[in-house]
Design an enzyme around this catalytic site. Sequence first.
Site, short mmCIF file in Angstrom:
data_model
loop_
_atom_site.label_atom_id
_atom_site.label_comp_id
_atom_site.label_asym_id
_atom_site.label_seq_id
_atom_site.Cartn_x
_atom_site.Cartn_y
_atom_site.Cartn_z
N ASP A 77 8.86 0.64 12.21
CA ASP A 77 7.67 -0.18 12.50
C ASP A 77 7.20 0.01 13.95
OD1 ASP A 77 7.33 -1.29 9.98
OD2 ASP A 77 8.70 -2.95 10.38
N GLY A 119 7.10 -13.18 15.61
CA GLY A 119 7.77 -13.03 14.31
C GLY A 119 8.43 -11.67 14.20
N GLY A 120 8.64 -11.23 12.96
CA GLY A 120 9.31 -9.97 12.72
C GLY A 120 8.55 -8.77 13.26
N LYS A 160 0.84 -1.21 0.00
CA LYS A 160 0.00 0.00 0.00
C LYS A 160 0.87 1.25 0.00
CE LYS A 160 -3.90 -2.28 1.07
NZ LYS A 160 -4.92 -2.52 0.08
N ASP A 189 19.80 3.12 16.17
CA ASP A 189 19.82 2.18 17.30
C ASP A 189 18.63 1.23 17.23
OD1 ASP A 189 22.07 3.38 18.22
OD2 ASP A 189 21.08 4.54 19.79
N LEU A 248 9.37 -21.88 21.26
CA LEU A 248 10.81 -21.64 21.13
C LEU A 248 11.13 -20.23 20.61
CD1 LEU A 248 12.42 -24.90 19.70
CD2 LEU A 248 12.93 -23.74 21.87
N LYS A 304 13.97 -7.18 4.82
CA LYS A 304 14.22 -6.26 5.95
C LYS A 304 15.54 -6.55 6.68
CE LYS A 304 9.53 -4.76 7.01
NZ LYS A 304 8.56 -4.58 8.08
N GLY A 333 -5.35 -1.75 13.11
CA GLY A 333 -3.95 -1.76 12.68
C GLY A 333 -3.60 -0.83 11.53
N ARG A 383 2.55 -19.52 19.21
CA ARG A 383 2.24 -20.92 18.91
C ARG A 383 3.50 -21.77 19.07
NH1 ARG A 383 0.48 -22.29 12.88
NH2 ARG A 383 2.49 -21.27 12.57
N THR A 384 4.60 -21.33 18.47
CA THR A 384 5.87 -22.04 18.61
C THR A 384 6.64 -21.40 19.77
OG1 THR A 384 5.85 -22.29 16.22
CG2 THR A 384 7.93 -22.80 17.33
P1 ATR Z 1 5.81 -11.26 10.59
O1 ATR Z 1 7.15 -10.78 10.13
O2 ATR Z 1 4.66 -10.67 9.83
O3 ATR Z 1 5.62 -11.16 12.06
P2 ATR Z 1 6.43 -14.11 10.71
O4 ATR Z 1 7.83 -13.83 11.13
O5 ATR Z 1 6.19 -15.18 9.71
O6 ATR Z 1 5.75 -12.81 10.11
O7 ATR Z 1 5.56 -14.40 12.02
C1 ATR Z 1 4.24 -14.75 11.95
C2 ATR Z 1 3.66 -14.90 13.36
O8 ATR Z 1 2.31 -15.33 13.23
C3 ATR Z 1 4.37 -15.93 14.21
O9 ATR Z 1 4.27 -15.57 15.57
C4 ATR Z 1 3.54 -17.19 13.92
O10 ATR Z 1 3.63 -18.19 14.89
P3 ATR Z 1 4.75 -19.36 14.76
O11 ATR Z 1 6.03 -18.74 15.24
O12 ATR Z 1 4.26 -20.44 15.62
O13 ATR Z 1 4.79 -19.74 13.29
C5 ATR Z 1 2.16 -16.59 13.91
N1 ATR Z 1 1.20 -17.45 13.21
C6 ATR Z 1 1.06 -17.59 11.88
N2 ATR Z 1 0.07 -18.46 11.60
C7 ATR Z 1 -0.42 -18.89 12.79
C8 ATR Z 1 -1.47 -19.79 13.19
N3 ATR Z 1 -2.23 -20.44 12.28
N4 ATR Z 1 -1.68 -19.96 14.53
C9 ATR Z 1 -0.95 -19.31 15.44
N5 ATR Z 1 0.05 -18.44 15.14
C10 ATR Z 1 0.30 -18.23 13.83
#
Ligand code: ATR
Length: 277
Positions: free
Chosen positions: A107, A135-136, A20, A82, A161, A70, A245, A158-159
């Site tokens: 951001d 994520g990012g 956009k 920084d 770690l 990025k 957002g 979700r993950t």
């Molecule tokens: P961005 O840079 O836009 O943050 P990203 O690095 O791919 O993109 O991160 C996406 C985020 O959305 C992550 O926190 C991801 O969770 P995982 O680390 O477990 O992948 C989350 N996400 C994406 N799809 C999801 C889903 N179906 N359920 C829960 N979390 C999801």
Amino acid sequence: MSSPRIPLAGVIGHPVAHSKSPRLHGHWLRKYGLPGFYVPMDVAPDDLETVLRTLPKVGFVGANVTVPHKEAALEIADVASDRATLIGAANTLTFREDGKIYADNTDGYGFIENLRQGAPDWDPKAGPAMVLGAGGASRAILASLLHAGVPEIMLSNRTRLRADALHHEFGTRIQVVDWVQAGNALEDAALVVNTTALGMTGKPELRIPLDGLQKQAVVTDIVYTPLKTHLLQVAEEIGCHTVDGLGMLIYQAVPGFERWFGQRPEVDETVRKVILE
Ligand code: ATR
């Protein structure tokens, strides 16, 4: 005597057609009657460095970078703010007159500014924040919330770690909460933030039980299609203040536009409409 060059800027992504940013910057250029162009550039990762070194030579004053460039853009840049260094990624590059590429990340600024404008009563120091996603986007938001003085952040992903890694990186003000337990940890939250793409048109909804949330809490989402996500709808039903957002996208563009075209652009209802058209 040569006439002054018309400043050029643009957004670099791969793909980039969905961005956009050209619409946003184009609107501001027209609104303020400024000379300048802002164009989308689809650049494959292998070509990024060559493109970034060439753009200043052909009249570009800066560029936004988006997925997947990025992190690489920050590495290629000669100088970084920084906040870009802390986040580990850049979204705004300025081609300086000394030939150096300056990398910034706006951001987190865009996120906080949107929140401050959309929820003027939100006090960062009022209580903990719950951040969903690691994520990012989450990295930039965590950095900006810590910088704003939020005392504690509960981070759930979700993950697990990936959340643990951010806890180790950003320190003890971040506590990791299991994804399935996130709803149970909301009692003290003064702010809830969705940084995942869940809730975006075409993706599953983010379904987190908000029953424990206090009415005074502010709930915000980085998703803006739709503007009112399921998360924001449920939060409103509880009586919470919600912030969509779209403003984050607009405010993150402000510092770049001002740097490149010399005018601080206004964020108003018209620019929101222009993006949604
Ligand atoms: P961005 O840079 O836009 O943050 P990203 O690095 O791919 O993109 O991160 C996406 C985020 O959305 C992550 O926190 C991801 O969770 P995982 O680390 O477990 O992948 C989350 N996400 C994406 N799809 C999801 C889903 N179906 N359920 C829960 N979390 C999801």
